[in-house]
Write an enzyme that holds these catalytic residues in place. Sequence first.
Site, PDB file in Angstrom:
ATOM      1  N   ASP A  20     -47.745 -30.744  16.332  1.00  0.00           N
ATOM      2  CA  ASP A  20     -47.144 -31.072  15.037  1.00  0.00           C
ATOM      3  C   ASP A  20     -47.877 -32.282  14.462  1.00  0.00           C
ATOM      4  O   ASP A  20     -47.591 -33.420  14.831  1.00  0.00           O
ATOM      5  CB  ASP A  20     -45.650 -31.375  15.189  1.00  0.00           C
ATOM      6  CG  ASP A  20     -44.977 -31.649  13.842  1.00  0.00           C
ATOM      7  OD1 ASP A  20     -45.697 -31.860  12.832  1.00  0.00           O
ATOM      8  OD2 ASP A  20     -43.726 -31.667  13.801  1.00  0.00           O
ATOM      9  N   HIS A 135     -34.446 -43.794   8.491  1.00  0.00           N
ATOM     10  CA  HIS A 135     -34.294 -42.521   7.758  1.00  0.00           C
ATOM     11  C   HIS A 135     -33.070 -41.744   8.231  1.00  0.00           C
ATOM     12  O   HIS A 135     -32.667 -40.762   7.605  1.00  0.00           O
ATOM     13  CB  HIS A 135     -35.532 -41.647   7.946  1.00  0.00           C
ATOM     14  CG  HIS A 135     -36.792 -42.259   7.422  1.00  0.00           C
ATOM     15  ND1 HIS A 135     -36.924 -42.647   6.100  1.00  0.00           N
ATOM     16  CD2 HIS A 135     -37.966 -42.576   8.033  1.00  0.00           C
ATOM     17  CE1 HIS A 135     -38.147 -43.174   5.934  1.00  0.00           C
ATOM     18  NE2 HIS A 135     -38.789 -43.161   7.087  1.00  0.00           N
ATOM     19  N   ASP A 172     -40.765 -51.588   5.929  1.00  0.00           N
ATOM     20  CA  ASP A 172     -41.478 -50.365   6.309  1.00  0.00           C
ATOM     21  C   ASP A 172     -42.015 -49.719   5.025  1.00  0.00           C
ATOM     22  O   ASP A 172     -41.456 -49.924   3.948  1.00  0.00           O
ATOM     23  CB  ASP A 172     -40.486 -49.422   6.996  1.00  0.00           C
ATOM     24  CG  ASP A 172     -41.124 -48.172   7.550  1.00  0.00           C
ATOM     25  OD1 ASP A 172     -41.323 -48.101   8.764  1.00  0.00           O
ATOM     26  OD2 ASP A 172     -41.421 -47.241   6.762  1.00  0.00           O
ATOM     27  N   HIS A 174     -42.044 -46.645   4.189  1.00  0.00           N
ATOM     28  CA  HIS A 174     -41.255 -45.510   3.707  1.00  0.00           C
ATOM     29  C   HIS A 174     -39.903 -46.009   3.221  1.00  0.00           C
ATOM     30  O   HIS A 174     -39.390 -47.012   3.710  1.00  0.00           O
ATOM     31  CB  HIS A 174     -41.033 -44.494   4.821  1.00  0.00           C
ATOM     32  CG  HIS A 174     -42.308 -43.930   5.380  1.00  0.00           C
ATOM     33  ND1 HIS A 174     -42.924 -44.462   6.492  1.00  0.00           N
ATOM     34  CD2 HIS A 174     -43.081 -42.895   4.964  1.00  0.00           C
ATOM     35  CE1 HIS A 174     -44.031 -43.761   6.753  1.00  0.00           C
ATOM     36  NE2 HIS A 174     -44.156 -42.814   5.837  1.00  0.00           N
ATOM     37  N   ASP A 265     -45.992 -49.850   9.138  1.00  0.00           N
ATOM     38  CA  ASP A 265     -46.864 -48.875   8.474  1.00  0.00           C
ATOM     39  C   ASP A 265     -47.201 -49.371   7.069  1.00  0.00           C
ATOM     40  O   ASP A 265     -47.970 -48.759   6.340  1.00  0.00           O
ATOM     41  CB  ASP A 265     -46.214 -47.481   8.445  1.00  0.00           C
ATOM     42  CG  ASP A 265     -44.729 -47.513   8.142  1.00  0.00           C
ATOM     43  OD1 ASP A 265     -44.236 -48.555   7.647  1.00  0.00           O
ATOM     44  OD2 ASP A 265     -44.042 -46.503   8.397  1.00  0.00           O
ATOM     45  N   TYR A 305     -48.141 -47.065  12.719  1.00  0.00           N
ATOM     46  CA  TYR A 305     -48.818 -46.000  13.466  1.00  0.00           C
ATOM     47  C   TYR A 305     -50.279 -46.282  13.762  1.00  0.00           C
ATOM     48  O   TYR A 305     -50.922 -45.496  14.437  1.00  0.00           O
ATOM     49  CB  TYR A 305     -48.624 -44.666  12.724  1.00  0.00           C
ATOM     50  CG  TYR A 305     -47.155 -44.454  12.439  1.00  0.00           C
ATOM     51  CD1 TYR A 305     -46.291 -44.110  13.476  1.00  0.00           C
ATOM     52  CD2 TYR A 305     -46.602 -44.716  11.178  1.00  0.00           C
ATOM     53  CE1 TYR A 305     -44.921 -43.990  13.252  1.00  0.00           C
ATOM     54  CE2 TYR A 305     -45.240 -44.595  10.958  1.00  0.00           C
ATOM     55  CZ  TYR A 305     -44.404 -44.227  11.995  1.00  0.00           C
ATOM     56  OH  TYR A 305     -43.060 -44.133  11.793  1.00  0.00           O
TER      57      TYR A 305
HETATM   58  C1  X5A Z   1     -39.916 -44.561  10.565  1.00  0.00           C
HETATM   59  C2  X5A Z   1     -41.051 -43.939   9.793  1.00  0.00           C
HETATM   60  C3  X5A Z   1     -42.000 -41.972   8.797  1.00  0.00           C
HETATM   61  C4  X5A Z   1     -41.838 -40.498   8.687  1.00  0.00           C
HETATM   62  C5  X5A Z   1     -43.024 -39.903   7.955  1.00  0.00           C
HETATM   63  C6  X5A Z   1     -42.943 -38.415   7.823  1.00  0.00           C
HETATM   64  N1  X5A Z   1     -40.953 -42.628   9.520  1.00  0.00           N
HETATM   65  N2  X5A Z   1     -44.073 -37.893   7.133  1.00  0.00           N
HETATM   66  O1  X5A Z   1     -42.013 -44.608   9.495  1.00  0.00           O
HETATM   67 ZN    ZN Z   2     -42.296 -45.827   7.893  1.00  0.00          ZN
END
Ligand code: X5A
Ligand code: ZN
Length: 807
Positions: A20, A135, A172, A174, A265, A305
């Site tokens: 994945d 999330h 973060d 996101h 990130d 990441y």
């Molecule tokens: C916690 C976080 C990111 C999910 C990305 C999905 N989640 N494309 O950084």
């Molecule tokens: Zn994130």
Amino acid sequence: MRTALVYHEDMTAPRLLWEDPECEIECPERLTTAMGLLQQRGLEQRCLRLAAREASEAELGLVHSPEYVVLLRGTQALGTEELQALSGQYDAVYFHPSTFHSARLAVGAGLQLVDAVLTGAVHNGLALVRPPGHHSQRAAANGFCVFNNVAIAAKHAQQKHGLHRILIVDWDIHHGQGTQYIFEDDPSVLYFSWHRYEHGRFWPYLQESDAVAVGQGQGRGFTVNLPWNQVGMGNADYMAAFLHVLLPLAFEFDPELVLVSAGFDSAIGDPEGQMQATPECFAHLTQLLQVLASGRVCAMLEGGYNLESLSESVCMTVQALLGDPAPPLSGPMVPHCSALESIQSVRAAQVPHWTSLQQQDLTPVLSPSTCTPEGRPSPLLSGGPEFKVAAAQATAALSALLDQMHLRRTPPVRTAVSLTGLDAALALPSDILHQEGSALKEETQAWARLHEALAKDEPVSALGKESSSVAATRAPAAAATLDMAIRCSLSRGAQRLLCVAVGQLDRPPDLTDDGYAPCVMCPSSPASLWVPRRNGWVGQRGPGNNARRVSSTEGQHFQHPYPQTLPHLPTLEGEWAVTHTHVSMGPLSLKRRTLWLNIRGKEAAALSMFHVSMPLPGTTGGFLNYLLALVLPLAYGFQPDLVLLALGPAHGLRDPQAALLAALLRAPAGCRVLALVDEESTPQLAGVLAQVLHGEAPPCLGPFCVASPEDMQALMHLRGQLEPQWKLLQVAGETGNKAPADCLGPWGTALLQSSEGRGAHVLGLGCCPEPVHSRATRIVRLFPAPTSLPGPGGLKSARVGVFTPQK
Ligand code: X5A
Ligand code: ZN
């Protein structure tokens, strides 16, 4: 101990068991690499280590539905195929047999951290956890998140510790939509998130991630979304977001606890974020948050990441939590046009809900991004082949950058502040005293007594551990003391000196409009100079030693941060020798600048970009506005390597105001602050300053009180005048498109040299009690700090940096 680090090895167990490309980045190495670097840097050892415990099902129930918890419990017994099928029911999620245990540890880690901070066991801390949480929703896993760690910690802090106002800062990259949904109608939790948005074209593709989503019902105004509409946002953009959006609202909200959804990130090199903020930015963000909520900051890992960028950023965060100085921010302090549009749109959306944003003439929001992409790479679809190539390139560029950073890493210096009390008032140089018409004899005698006492005093050598000081001065001599401190700082190696003078203190007449200052200390006087050796001090006396270099074992820190790119400039060691008139006016002096900021109750005026005067605002709201909208943007734009904070006669600051000013000025100055206080104000004021310079949180300012229209007008006036040069003052997009390079101006080059000559310095202010016939001299000394650190608690009461010259 000051800082907790919560962790458990079991959280490295969950991993992806099938193909994945979207989920594979959320891997166990994220934790092992970050922990490894914390250990390697000696940071982990300085924290209170707590082993994470599992959260109970009741604790999970603070946020999640019982059915969802039951479902998750069931995953422990599933086979790979069943796990994959269940994972497919959610967006960007994978389950592993160890997921439930790990996710309960992640929640438990957050709860332990909050308990440790709220019971006073530690001041702050970080929980290094997997899986992440922001999330996750009441009954849904999402975006690698299973339980919402931060949201559960917030509910727990309210229910178990009775808190009423909690700030969640989600840095973060996101949008933590899960956290937003959980608190959207709750005015007791202020949720701030910035996120890559690209007008809705980035995951999770939600309209409710935009700035217009401000919360619902009672919670309106307590959700603050700052969408980034382009990739490539960097240090200046993040700093602008904090200064112009988050911090004004946070001060008005007055949280009792700050929880950080600390995803990295948003840092350079991350394949998801594709942003440019460098690791040290997170040290600055953390430092700025520590002035809130009495310093109660609990950070919990979310995303991140790129293993290298992630672990460097984690180290920076922990370093800041521990109270260490932050390395200077790299890159020009010029926010991107698109970032300013975003900032403007969130301010406009929040204006009805926050007094601190009102009264400022907000120009109408420009329709969706009028700015052309500012020469940045277009985003790539996650998982595709180009994405992989780009990610590899980014990683290579990042490694080079981090290699460079290694050269300018500041040693972990604790700011220990010294103060001997009223007796330690610095005697003034006899010539200046004479001019002031003060009682020369009495001063000299007082100084001689002190001198004698200090000479016998072992802990004087502890001054070598300091990077900041508080010095008391006699009121009539305040201006003279400040003048000397400026000259001495410049002549002793400060390249950029920020001078914040509060009260009746005049700017030295020989400072030029463009901030140049003569770097002569005391013409024709036999000055003494002291350098630290491993044990004790070595004094050198001029004249005749101008060219002498002094080597010091700790001198390594002061090598040029960028030896390959910068023309040769003398290192600090090279400047130990006493400088005399005839050698000080060379090209050296061109590098030295002083930014003079006077807060004194007269009218607002920017006489040049290096000479700014402003009135002292009459209310807490006005004062905060000045700090966040003017003082800090100037300080971050200038990037001083030393701040002189002088509280002169009639400074009019209440102790908590002075403390906040000092606490905030530490961040952009690598914690090198010399505070000069009016002797009349001591000991309370000096004491509170000593504490914040030492790294304690400043005391509460008192109830938020809206700024007066006059103060706001003065602020707008100054901002209008200074914005063309100091780009961090901007709060709105410009009408025209401007490439960042155009924004730089002549000062740009200088800004890029900002790391030159930096490092942790020890600073003291000394003077010679020589008899009148040999004119006294005051010296500010900068020297390397020892690598060993004072233990927790450090110096509680200490002494003023007064040094004994050798006879
Ligand atoms: C916690 C976080 C990111 C999910 C990305 C999905 N989640 N494309 O950084
Ligand atoms: Zn994130």
